[in-house]
Scaffold this motif. Structure first.
Motif, PDB file in Angstrom:
ATOM      1  N   LYS A  34       0.825  -1.215   0.000  1.00 18.05           N
ATOM      2  CA  LYS A  34       0.000   0.000   0.000  1.00 18.05           C
ATOM      3  C   LYS A  34       0.855   1.259   0.000  1.00 18.05           C
ATOM      4  CE  LYS A  34      -3.626  -2.498   0.183  1.00 18.05           C
ATOM      5  NZ  LYS A  34      -4.046  -2.989  -1.121  1.00 18.05           N
ATOM      6  N   HIS A  35       1.996   1.219   0.682  1.00 19.38           N
ATOM      7  CA  HIS A  35       2.852   2.402   0.779  1.00 19.38           C
ATOM      8  C   HIS A  35       4.281   1.959   1.043  1.00 19.38           C
ATOM      9  CE1 HIS A  35       3.966   6.541   1.536  1.00 19.38           C
ATOM     10  NE2 HIS A  35       4.592   6.148   2.622  1.00 19.38           N
ATOM     11  N   ALA A  36       5.217   2.571   0.349  1.00 20.52           N
ATOM     12  CA  ALA A  36       6.639   2.313   0.581  1.00 20.52           C
ATOM     13  C   ALA A  36       7.356   3.647   0.662  1.00 20.52           C
ATOM     14  CB  ALA A  36       7.220   1.464  -0.547  1.00 20.52           C
ATOM     15  N   ALA A  37       8.280   3.765   1.609  1.00 24.34           N
ATOM     16  CA  ALA A  37       9.033   5.004   1.791  1.00 24.34           C
ATOM     17  C   ALA A  37      10.423   4.682   2.292  1.00 24.34           C
ATOM     18  CB  ALA A  37       8.322   5.923   2.775  1.00 24.34           C
ATOM     19  N   ILE A  38      11.352   5.576   1.997  1.00 24.37           N
ATOM     20  CA  ILE A  38      12.732   5.449   2.477  1.00 24.37           C
ATOM     21  C   ILE A  38      13.041   6.703   3.277  1.00 24.37           C
ATOM     22  CG2 ILE A  38      15.152   5.211   1.803  1.00 24.37           C
ATOM     23  CD1 ILE A  38      14.127   3.927  -0.828  1.00 24.37           C
ATOM     24  N   ASN A  39      13.656   6.522   4.454  1.00 26.39           N
ATOM     25  CA  ASN A  39      13.936   7.687   5.304  1.00 26.39           C
ATOM     26  C   ASN A  39      14.983   8.592   4.654  1.00 26.39           C
ATOM     27  OD1 ASN A  39      16.254   6.188   5.710  1.00 26.39           O
ATOM     28  ND2 ASN A  39      16.233   6.353   7.922  1.00 26.39           N
ATOM     29  N   SER A  40      15.159   9.786   5.205  1.00 24.93           N
ATOM     30  CA  SER A  40      16.025  10.794   4.592  1.00 24.93           C
ATOM     31  C   SER A  40      17.490  10.365   4.513  1.00 24.93           C
ATOM     32  CB  SER A  40      15.906  12.123   5.330  1.00 24.93           C
ATOM     33  OG  SER A  40      16.264  11.947   6.691  1.00 24.93           O
ATOM     34  N   SER A  41      17.952   9.540   5.446  1.00 25.96           N
ATOM     35  CA  SER A  41      19.347   9.088   5.381  1.00 25.96           C
ATOM     36  C   SER A  41      19.510   7.886   4.452  1.00 25.96           C
ATOM     37  CB  SER A  41      19.888   8.788   6.778  1.00 25.96           C
ATOM     38  OG  SER A  41      19.050   7.878   7.447  1.00 25.96           O
ATOM     39  N   GLY A  42      18.385   7.383   3.916  1.00 24.93           N
ATOM     40  CA  GLY A  42      18.443   6.350   2.898  1.00 24.93           C
ATOM     41  C   GLY A  42      18.787   4.958   3.383  1.00 24.93           C
ATOM     42  N   ASP A  43      18.670   4.716   4.695  1.00 29.20           N
ATOM     43  CA  ASP A  43      19.072   3.406   5.204  1.00 29.20           C
ATOM     44  C   ASP A  43      17.934   2.623   5.862  1.00 29.20           C
ATOM     45  OD1 ASP A  43      18.780   4.908   7.486  1.00 29.20           O
ATOM     46  OD2 ASP A  43      20.741   4.414   8.320  1.00 29.20           O
ATOM     47  N   LEU A  44      16.704   3.134   5.760  1.00 32.06           N
ATOM     48  CA  LEU A  44      15.561   2.438   6.357  1.00 32.06           C
ATOM     49  C   LEU A  44      14.379   2.505   5.398  1.00 32.06           C
ATOM     50  CD1 LEU A  44      14.644   0.997   9.006  1.00 32.06           C
ATOM     51  CD2 LEU A  44      13.664   3.187   9.674  1.00 32.06           C
ATOM     52  N   VAL A  45      13.900   1.312   5.023  1.00 30.99           N
ATOM     53  CA  VAL A  45      12.740   1.205   4.141  1.00 30.99           C
ATOM     54  C   VAL A  45      11.537   0.841   4.997  1.00 30.99           C
ATOM     55  CG1 VAL A  45      11.768   0.012   2.145  1.00 30.99           C
ATOM     56  CG2 VAL A  45      14.233   0.382   2.279  1.00 30.99           C
ATOM     57  N   LYS A  46      10.467   1.620   4.894  1.00 35.76           N
ATOM     58  CA  LYS A  46       9.220   1.333   5.601  1.00 35.76           C
ATOM     59  C   LYS A  46       8.173   0.946   4.570  1.00 35.76           C
ATOM     60  CE  LYS A  46       8.809   4.205   9.679  1.00 35.76           C
ATOM     61  NZ  LYS A  46       8.121   5.295  10.310  1.00 35.76           N
ATOM     62  N   VAL A  47       7.541  -0.205   4.797  1.00 36.94           N
ATOM     63  CA  VAL A  47       6.536  -0.672   3.851  1.00 36.94           C
ATOM     64  C   VAL A  47       5.269  -1.053   4.616  1.00 36.94           C
ATOM     65  CG1 VAL A  47       6.008  -2.328   2.022  1.00 36.94           C
ATOM     66  CG2 VAL A  47       8.371  -1.583   2.352  1.00 36.94           C
ATOM     67  N   THR A  48       4.135  -0.535   4.162  1.00 37.14           N
ATOM     68  CA  THR A  48       2.827  -0.922   4.674  1.00 37.14           C
ATOM     69  C   THR A  48       2.208  -1.833   3.631  1.00 37.14           C
ATOM     70  OG1 THR A  48       2.632   1.227   5.757  1.00 37.14           O
ATOM     71  CG2 THR A  48       0.606  -0.068   5.521  1.00 37.14           C
ATOM     72  N   TYR A  49       1.759  -3.006   4.078  1.00 34.05           N
ATOM     73  CA  TYR A  49       1.277  -3.995   3.114  1.00 34.05           C
ATOM     74  C   TYR A  49       0.205  -4.890   3.727  1.00 34.05           C
ATOM     75  CZ  TYR A  49       4.275  -7.264   5.674  1.00 34.05           C
ATOM     76  OH  TYR A  49       4.850  -8.024   6.650  1.00 34.05           O
ATOM     77  N   ALA A  50      -0.470  -5.608   2.852  1.00 35.19           N
ATOM     78  CA  ALA A  50      -1.473  -6.598   3.251  1.00 35.19           C
ATOM     79  C   ALA A  50      -1.284  -7.811   2.342  1.00 35.19           C
ATOM     80  CB  ALA A  50      -2.876  -6.030   3.103  1.00 35.19           C
ATOM     81  N   SER A  51      -1.948  -8.896   2.673  1.00 33.78           N
ATOM     82  CA  SER A  51      -1.896 -10.091   1.853  1.00 33.78           C
ATOM     83  C   SER A  51      -2.331  -9.737   0.428  1.00 33.78           C
ATOM     84  CB  SER A  51      -2.840 -11.134   2.463  1.00 33.78           C
ATOM     85  OG  SER A  51      -2.774 -12.316   1.741  1.00 33.78           O
ATOM     86  N   PRO A  52      -1.709 -10.268  -0.592  1.00 30.99           N
ATOM     87  CA  PRO A  52      -0.789 -11.406  -0.619  1.00 30.99           C
ATOM     88  C   PRO A  52       0.681 -11.051  -0.433  1.00 30.99           C
ATOM     89  CG  PRO A  52      -1.322 -10.796  -2.850  1.00 30.99           C
ATOM     90  CD  PRO A  52      -2.103  -9.867  -1.941  1.00 30.99           C
ATOM     91  N   ALA A  53       1.025  -9.783  -0.222  1.00 34.15           N
ATOM     92  CA  ALA A  53       2.427  -9.412  -0.015  1.00 34.15           C
ATOM     93  C   ALA A  53       2.939 -10.004   1.296  1.00 34.15           C
ATOM     94  CB  ALA A  53       2.573  -7.897   0.002  1.00 34.15           C
ATOM     95  N   SER A  54       4.241 -10.301   1.336  1.00 27.53           N
ATOM     96  CA  SER A  54       4.852 -10.822   2.559  1.00 27.53           C
ATOM     97  C   SER A  54       6.183 -10.114   2.784  1.00 27.53           C
ATOM     98  CB  SER A  54       5.107 -12.328   2.427  1.00 27.53           C
ATOM     99  OG  SER A  54       6.120 -12.571   1.462  1.00 27.53           O
ATOM    100  N   GLU A  55       6.658 -10.172   4.019  1.00 31.17           N
ATOM    101  CA  GLU A  55       7.939  -9.543   4.330  1.00 31.17           C
ATOM    102  C   GLU A  55       9.059 -10.184   3.517  1.00 31.17           C
ATOM    103  OE1 GLU A  55      10.565  -8.051   8.142  1.00 31.17           O
ATOM    104  OE2 GLU A  55       8.570  -8.851   8.471  1.00 31.17           O
ATOM    105  N   GLN A  56       8.990 -11.499   3.313  1.00 32.08           N
ATOM    106  CA  GLN A  56      10.010 -12.186   2.518  1.00 32.08           C
ATOM    107  C   GLN A  56      10.002 -11.672   1.077  1.00 32.08           C
ATOM    108  OE1 GLN A  56       7.747 -13.757   4.505  1.00 32.08           O
ATOM    109  NE2 GLN A  56       9.120 -14.405   6.138  1.00 32.08           N
ATOM    110  N   GLN A  57       8.823 -11.461   0.530  1.00 34.12           N
ATOM    111  CA  GLN A  57       8.703 -10.961  -0.843  1.00 34.12           C
ATOM    112  C   GLN A  57       9.272  -9.540  -0.939  1.00 34.12           C
ATOM    113  OE1 GLN A  57       4.621 -10.725  -2.108  1.00 34.12           O
ATOM    114  NE2 GLN A  57       5.144 -10.868  -4.266  1.00 34.12           N
ATOM    115  N   ILE A  58       9.033  -8.734   0.077  1.00 29.75           N
ATOM    116  CA  ILE A  58       9.542  -7.356   0.107  1.00 29.75           C
ATOM    117  C   ILE A  58      11.065  -7.374   0.180  1.00 29.75           C
ATOM    118  CG2 ILE A  58       9.635  -5.265   1.545  1.00 29.75           C
ATOM    119  CD1 ILE A  58       6.592  -5.958   2.200  1.00 29.75           C
TER     120      ILE A  58
END
Length: 70
Positions: A34-58
């Motif tokens: 649903k939403h993907a973002a990278i913090n300003s220092s570029g070292d942290l990816v935040k992802v909001t998701y629901a099925s069928p997406a999985s953390e492994q797939q991300i």
């Protein structure tokens, strides 16, 4: 009702905005993300998701885009 999850994944820092945009675009193509973002220092990816997406797939997508997880 979709059950939304959020994950935060540390990566080796991305410094160029085009690399950040490329990764966000790749993550947005995953069904269920649903939403993907990278913090300003570029070292942290935040992802909001629901099925069928999985953390492994991300994580696989992040690696597939040429990035290293920390």
């Amino acid at each position: 009702i979709l059950f939304m999850k959020e994950t935060q994944i540390e990566i080796r820092p991305l410094t160029k905005s085009d690399a950040k945009n490329q990764l966000i675009n790749a993550l947005d193509k995953i069904e269920g993300v649903k939403h993907a973002a990278i913090n300003s220092s570029g070292d942290l990816v935040k992802v909001t998701y629901a099925s069928p997406a999985s953390e492994q797939q991300i994580e696989h997508c992040i690696r597939g885009a040429g990035n290293k997880l920390r």
